[in-house]
Structures are given as structure tokens and as C-alpha cells.
Design an enzyme around this catalytic site. Structure first.
Site, PDB file in Angstrom:
ATOM      1  N   SER A 138      11.846 -25.104  28.140  1.00 16.73           N
ATOM      2  CA  SER A 138      12.144 -24.864  26.367  1.00 16.73           C
ATOM      3  C   SER A 138      11.148 -25.982  25.924  1.00 16.73           C
ATOM      4  O   SER A 138      10.598 -26.700  26.449  1.00 16.73           O
ATOM      5  CB  SER A 138      13.536 -25.419  26.041  1.00 16.73           C
ATOM      6  OG  SER A 138      13.675 -26.759  26.139  1.00 16.73           O
ATOM      7  N   ASP A 139      10.730 -25.681  24.578  1.00 14.04           N
ATOM      8  CA  ASP A 139      10.009 -26.523  23.713  1.00 14.04           C
ATOM      9  C   ASP A 139      10.978 -27.719  23.371  1.00 14.04           C
ATOM     10  O   ASP A 139      12.497 -27.659  23.662  1.00 14.04           O
ATOM     11  CB  ASP A 139       9.485 -25.653  22.367  1.00 14.04           C
ATOM     12  CG  ASP A 139       8.222 -26.821  22.003  1.00 14.04           C
ATOM     13  OD1 ASP A 139       8.149 -28.085  22.504  1.00 14.04           O
ATOM     14  OD2 ASP A 139       7.661 -26.379  21.011  1.00 14.04           O
ATOM     15  N   TRP A 140      10.627 -28.580  23.006  1.00 15.37           N
ATOM     16  CA  TRP A 140      11.299 -30.109  22.956  1.00 15.37           C
ATOM     17  C   TRP A 140      12.573 -30.043  22.348  1.00 15.37           C
ATOM     18  O   TRP A 140      13.478 -29.294  22.286  1.00 15.37           O
ATOM     19  CB  TRP A 140      10.291 -31.141  22.769  1.00 15.37           C
ATOM     20  CG  TRP A 140       9.787 -31.834  24.238  1.00 15.37           C
ATOM     21  CD1 TRP A 140       9.820 -33.273  24.509  1.00 15.37           C
ATOM     22  CD2 TRP A 140       9.295 -31.191  25.285  1.00 15.37           C
ATOM     23  NE1 TRP A 140       9.417 -33.436  25.626  1.00 15.37           N
ATOM     24  CE2 TRP A 140       9.285 -32.451  26.033  1.00 15.37           C
ATOM     25  CE3 TRP A 140       8.956 -29.734  25.772  1.00 15.37           C
ATOM     26  CZ2 TRP A 140       8.679 -32.070  27.533  1.00 15.37           C
ATOM     27  CZ3 TRP A 140       8.518 -29.825  26.945  1.00 15.37           C
ATOM     28  CH2 TRP A 140       8.387 -30.940  27.905  1.00 15.37           C
TER      29      TRP A 140
END
Ligand code: BGC
Length: 717
Positions: free
Chosen positions: A283-285
């Protein structure tokens, strides 16, 4: 934002994400019913191509590991360990007793992350590298960045950013290569191949349709399937199929109603099943994961940077929202990645400064900057400057004496030294008087110095406070305009001196209409990296003929572009943007896509191509390129295609191939360009399939999208 503020921000977000679940639920052993049997697995062509080692042996080892690990252990592989760096990297834990090394991730697109305390080579931003139109050079950059990453304790590079530049106000424009999917695909593939040639995993991001910053955490991007397939995904497919990218990062935003980490159509149907992606999706952060079991079944394998949601995977299994087979599928991808890239077989080097900012890497950063800086306008031979004939240069502008290396978001890098434009000019011409007058407006007392100078160089444009990643950087640009006081400074200089050279810095186009006609030369230097000032001086003094070509169209007005809405929670992306949009509307550009001048000129002639296009076969064409000027230089030959008589609306031109050739004056070479007949297809929404239409295609070859020199008609049966 400095590191302390960043950490404070992370902690704030962390508390916002905590769902208050009773930790007791997460502790203790699992009891998911009958004993679990790991499904058998046979390597496929895709898993074989993905693997840098002996794929059959590795798949067998992965199978044995899956059989040996407890469910709890497999789940532990699926999330980052902390919002902060652990031993200098974002950590996805391994399991030592099973020989699983874990993953150690660092940004990013312009060098090893400045979130570490380490110094690293700060390469020019990706948009400048896109302007080189030189995939071979980009491959070298990828390999160099990977070597520096390995010397910083990491094994996954969170790059390349290959999101389409839909609009130049996008805050992260600088991080990507292009507005064009074909050009983006070439550069992205080259970068990934370079990175992965060093045994480092690249991570193509942000999947998908992520081209606005200020609303990035929530914006719902609506687009039809044809637009998605033809404009926003082709370059991701290229890095999967042609470069076997190690990992893919899902985007923060929503696509057609679903957050990307919950978007099964994107992550599973297209990425994993249709394209055969064999690596893992992370995932993005912070705030990039919106579900637990739901995200995993959609196709997300790792939650980063911590297990805010995935700590509940155990509960999701007990609640039967997820099966242990789903966990196996993700764990298999994560283990495959680690073993296929040999991470278990090498010692992690936490910090080897002798491998970063090496003379070779700094020289590469300089060479790339020199190759990507674009000469937009050059009237009356204003450039190059002649060191021998000049005595005094005046330098003005807000960026002349600043470290112009890009935004303060996740792609920031921390170099030991930055050569500013002023440093570069002074070092390149020690015999010249180079007078820098800081600030605006130009003091009246300095006007005579400006008017008597041999040339005035105004180094201006954008800074990190104007554009960047949101949350930690400046976000989207407020407009495409240059600051009014800088415009006034240029106009004043132009009124006083008839050799004014404007050097612009920024991620993408900045409007020049207020001064374009008044100045003699305009140069786009982007954010040219830590060696940028030296490269700029080499171009201005003519040590090299400029070779940069725009990877986007440069508009005359913001109104000429599709709207950019960075405030709304919902936007629609149409099929047209950039050069395709301007051509469709019949709007003149200021500078064409692919445009860039040099200190010599070229002519293209004698297009030779077989007019019969056969599905599945390459289309090969040759043209003769002649250097018609008086200096050695490098031409960029660009082949565009128009589908004439298509039953759906197509672009007036689509870039389909490009190639470069370096020639001495009067030298001619025959240059070959190639693309696949399949590249002429469109996505048929009704059939939900690609179609190569039986129609005529006009092939146009030139030195920009608007400077076509030769053409031919192709026919598909
Ligand atoms: C960015 C990613 C980056 C990650 C880790 C996110 O906010 O969108 O591009 O890789 O942070 O720094």
C-alpha cells in the site's frame, strides 16, 4: 518538514488510525478450524521471468516455507513494522529462524531517501530525466541509485513514479517522466531494469490514476475503461511485462468509487491475472490501506508502513471474511520476491559511504542533467555564450543562488554539496566577471550594470515551497504562473539589455507569455540535481549542444488545458490531456511535446516502411537523419501515428516510437524505429478487449509532435 515534525505527524496519524480493537483479540494462537493444507503451486512463465534465481528451486522452497510457517507467522510478513525507519529503512519483518530476510524499503525517484541521515547522489528529478528521451541513460541512473540504496541498508527502492502528468499543476509532476504513456513506459522500463540489475527490487507507483496531490487521500477519479487502459495503465503493464518489476505500490486515491487498495479490478483482475504480475503489492503509506480482509482479497499483499489494518487479519480469518489460502497467496508473493532477488543470500550493508556520491555517480548525475535540460527558445544566436568574447555577465532571479533539487516530500535526497546555478557559472568561467544581484525589484542603482553586461541570465521558476508532495511538501501548484515580481524582473532586464536568457526551474510547464517575446533565450532546467549548476553552465557556454526534449506540451494559458481540480473529492479524467488535448481543440501550444533546440540542426528524410500492418508483428521503419548545422549534436527522432477513419474518437497523434542519433556536421545516418502492430489497437469497451482496427494509419515522423517532416500511410487488414 524536518524529520522530527515528520515523526510527530506519523504519530498523530497513527493514533487516528488505531481502531481501538482489543489487543487481546490479536494475541494468542489461531484456531481457524481444520488443519490447513497449502495449495500446490507450479511455476509459470510469469513467475519464471520474474525470478532472478533458479525459479523452480525457489518456488519449491517457498512452498516448503508456507507449509512450515504458522498462520500467525505468515500474517506477520504482510505489514510494515513501524511508522518510522527501523535501522535506516521502512521494515517489513522477516523470520530469522526460517531464513526469511524481510524487506527494507527506501524512497525514491531521485536518489536514496533524505529521510535517512545519509548523504546520497541527488540525481536530476525524473521529469528532467524524461526530457533526455534516453532510456539507456535512465537505465544507468536506476543501477547507480540501486547501488547507493544497497549501501544504505535497503533492498526495495520506492520508485519509479510512473503516474501520468495529467496537468502541470500536479505537485509531484517532477517525480514522473511524462504526460505520454508510451514515453513513460520506455523510461520506466529502463529505470526498473537498471535498478533490478543490481538485485534491488523496484516499486512502480502509484497504481493507479494518481495525479493530484491536495486531495490524494480521498479523491475519487472516475474514468471509463478505455481511458484507464489506453492512458493510465499501459506504462504499468510495460514495467510488469517487460521489466518484471519486483513490486507495485497501490495509490491513495479512489478509482471509480473504490480506494486503490480495495480495487480488485486494478490489483487482481488486471495487474495480477491479466498481466501476470508475480511480485507483491504494497500500500501507499499512512492512510493508504482502507480494509483488512477486504484489501487482501482485492489484491493488496503488504500494508505499509505499519499494521494499522492488517493487525486485524487474524480476526478477519476467524470471522471467515478471508481464508488461509488468501494469506498463503500473499505470503507466497512476498517470499518469492525476497528469494528471487536473493535477499536471503547477501549481507545487508547498513551504511557504506564509499558507495554513495562516488565520482562516477556524481558524473552520471551531471551528464544526465546536461542531457535533459531543454533549450526552448534561442533567438539570434543568444546562446551559447562565448567566454572569450564576454567580459561581464549579470545573474538575477530567485533561483540563481539556491539549492534547486526538488520538493520536500518523500523523494527528497540529502546531498553533501549542491552546485547552484551561480556556482556552476562561476566555476565554468573563472575569467569572467559574474555579478549576482539578488532580490526583486531590480534596484535603479544597478540598472546601468545590467544594461552594459554582455548578457543577463535570470535563473527563476519554482521552489520547494511552490510545489511538491502534499502533507510533507507544498502540494499542488496554485497556478501555472511565475511569481509576478520575477516576471517584472525579467521584463526590466529585457528593457535594459538585448541578450536576456531566462532559465526556468520547476517540475513542469510555467507560463511564459508575459515575457517570451521580450527575451532572447529560454531554458528549462527542471530541478537539475546536485550537479545541476555545472551542467547548466556547460549548456549556456556551449560546451555541449543541448539535447533535452519536452516530455509534455507547454501551453500558452492554463485555460488551454483540461481543468485541474485539487479541491473536489471527485474528478473525472477524460481521454484527452496534454498534446492530444491541444491538438483536438486546435489550440496552439507555446512549445510542442517533444520540442527542444540544440546548437545545430537536423533534417529527416526518406521514410521507408512496409505499409502492410500485421497483427502481432512489429512495424519497422527507417529514416535518414542529417546534421544540417555546424556542430556535433544529438537528434531525437519521434514517430507518431494517427488512426485515420477509426470508428472511435482517437487522438490526432500518438507517440509510438523514438530513437536518438549523434551526428557530426553534414553526417547522415539511417535510423531504425520499431513498434508493435498491437500498439495501434484501441480498447473496445463493448467487447472489453483490445482491437486492431482494419483501417488506415498515418505514420508521421519528425522532431516534435508539431514538427513532422516525413509521413506514410499504413494499412491494417
Ligand atoms: C508517498 C510514496 C512514498 C511513501 C514512503 C508516501 O506518502 O506517496 O510515494 O513512497 O510515502 O515515503
Amino acid at each position: 518538514m524536518d524529520r522530527r515534525a515528520w515523526i510527530a505527524w506519523c504519530l498523530l496519524i497513527l493514533s487516528a488510525c488505531d481502531d481501538g480493537a482489543d489487543p487481546g483479540l490479536d494475541a494468542g494462537p489461531f484456531d481457524a478450524g481444520a488443519p490447513h493444507v497449502v495449495l500446490p503451486f507450479e511455476p509459470t512463465d510469469d513467475t519464471a521471468a520474474y525470478c532472478q534465481g533458479d525459479d523452480a528451486a525457489i518456488e519449491a522452497r517457498v512452498q516448503a516455507l508456507l507449509e512450515a510457517l504458522t498462520l500467525e507467522e505468515k500474517v506477520s510478513l504482510m505489514a510494515g513494522a513501524s511508522t518510522g525507519l527501523v535501522e535506516g529503512a521502512w521494515l517489513v519483518p522477516g523470520i530469522e529462524e526460517h531464513g526469511i530476510p524481510g524487506l527494507h524499503m527506501l524512497d525514491g525517484p531521485r536518489g536514496v531517501s533524505g529521510f535517512t541521515s545519509l548523504h546520497a547522489t541527488t540525481f536530476p528529478v525524473a521529469m528532467l530525466r524524461g526530457a533526455t528521451w534516453d532510456p539507456e541513460l535512465e537505465r544507468e541512473v536506476g543501477a547507480a541509485m540501486a547501488r547507493e540504496l544497497k549501501a544504505s541498508g535497503a533492498d526495495v527502492l520506492l520508485a519509479p513514479t510512473i503516474n501520468i502528468l495529467r496537468h502541470p499543476r500536479w505537485g509531484r509532476a517532477q517525480e514522473t517522466y511524462s504526460e505520454d504513456p508510451m514515453h513513460m513506459g520506455e523510461m520506466g522500463v529502463a529505470f526498473v531494469l537498471g535498478v533490478q540489475s543490481e538485485g534491488v527490487l523496484a516499486s512502480a507507483k502509484h497504481f493507479a490514476a494518481n495525479s493530484i496531490e491536495d486531495t490524494r487521500h480521498d479523491v475519487d477519479v472516475t474514468l471509463d475503461e478505455r481511458t484507464l487502459r489506453e492512458i493510465y495503465l499501459p506504462h504499468f503493464e510495460r514495467v510488469v511485462r517487460d521489466a518484471h518489476v519486483g513490486s507495485v505500490m497501490s495509490a491513495y486515491n479512489r478509482v471509480n468509487g473504490l480506494y486503490c487498495d480495495l480495487n480488485r479490478h486494478l490489483l487482481t483482475d488486471i495487474l495480477k491475472e491479466e498481466w501476470g504480475f508475480a511480485g507483491f503489492v504494497e500500500s501507499d503509506w499512512l492512510l493508504g490501506t482502507h480494509g483488512d480482509g477486504e484489501s487482501v482479497t482485492a489484491g493488496l499483499d503488504i500494508e505499509m508502513p505499519d499494521d494499522f489494518n492488517f493487525r486485524n487479519l487474524r480476526r478477519a480469518i476467524l470471522n471467515r471474511e478471508l481464508t488461509e489460502d488468501d494469506i498463503d497467496a500473499s505470503a507466497r508473493r512476498i517470499l518469492r520476491a525476497q528469494l528471487c532477488f536473493g535477499l536471503d543470500a547477501r549481507e545487508r550493508v547498513l551504511d557504506d559511504p564509499t558507495m554513495r556520491e562516488t565520482p562516477e555517480h556524481l558524473a552520471l548525475a551531471r551528464r544526465v542533467a546536461r542531457r535533459g535540460i531543454v533549450l526552448l527558445k534561442n533567438e539570434g544566436g543568444a546562446l551559447p555564450l562565448d567566454r572569450a568574447a564576454a567580459t561581464r555577465l549579470v545573474v538575477l532571479g530567485r533561483n540563481a543562488d539556491v539549492e534547486s533539487i526538488g520538493d520536500l516530500g518523500s523523494s527528497q535526497v540529502n546531498p553533501t554539496r549542491v552546485i547552484t546555478a551561480l556556482d556552476g557559472l562561476r566555476e565554468a568561467a573563472p575569467g569572467l566577471e559574474i555579478l549576482y544581484i539578488a532580490g526583486t525589484p531590480l534596484p535603479v542603482s544597478e540598472e546601468s550594470v545590467v544594461s552594459s553586461a554582455d548578457a543577463v541570465i535570470v535563473v527563476t521558476g519554482l521552489q520547494a515551497s511552490d510545489e511538491g508532495e502534499s502533507d510533507i511538501g507544498a502540494g499542488d501548484r496554485e497556478s501555472l504562473a511565475l511569481a509576478p515580481d520575477e516576471v517584472a524582473l525579467i521584463q526590466r532586464a529585457a528593457a535594459l539589455n538585448d541578450r536576456v536568457i531566462v532559465v526556468l526551474e520547476g517540475g513542469a510547464a510555467i507560463l511564459v507569455e508575459d515575457f517570451e517575446a521580450d527575451v532572447e533565450a529560454i531554458v528549462m532546467a527542471f530541478y537539475p540535481g546536485s550537479e545541476g549548476g555545472a551542467a547548466l553552465a556547460e549548456i549556456l557556454f556551449g560546451d555541449e549542444s543541448p539535447t533535452g526534449r519536452l516530455p509534455f506540451v507547454w501551453p500558452r494559458a492554463e485555460a488551454d488545458l483540461p481543468p485541474f481540480d485539487n479541491t473536489s473529492g471527485a474528478v473525472t479524467y477524460g481521454y484527452f490531456h496534454g498534446y492530444r488535448h491541444l491538438m483536438r481543440e486546435g489550440t496552439a501550444s507555446r512549445y510542442a511535446f517533444g520540442h527542444g533546440l540544440g546548437y545545430t540542426t537536423f533534417a529527416i528524410s526518406n521514410l521507408v516502411v512496409d505499409p502492410a500492418v500485421t497483427a502481432g508483428q512489429p512495424v519497422e521503419l527507417t529514416v535518414d537523419v542529417t546534421n544540417t548545422g555546424t556542430r556535433r549534436g544529438r537528434a531525437t527522432v519521434q514517430a507518431y501515428v494517427a488512426a485515420v477513419g477509426s470508428r472511435v474518437e482517437r487522438a490526432a497523434e500518438d507517440l509510438r516510437a523514438f530513437a536518438q542519433v549523434e551526428l557530426d556536421p553534414d553526417e547522415m545516418q539511417t535510423v531504425t524505429l520499431r513498434f508493435d502492430a498491437d500498439d495501434l489497437r484501441f480498447w473496445d469497451e463493448t467487447a472489453a478487449a483490445w482491437e486492431l482496427e482494419a483501417t488506415e494509419y498515418e505514420l508521421r515522423v519528425g522532431q516534435s509532435a508539431e514538427a513532422i517532416e516525413v509521413s506514410a500511410t499504413l494499412t491494417a487488414p
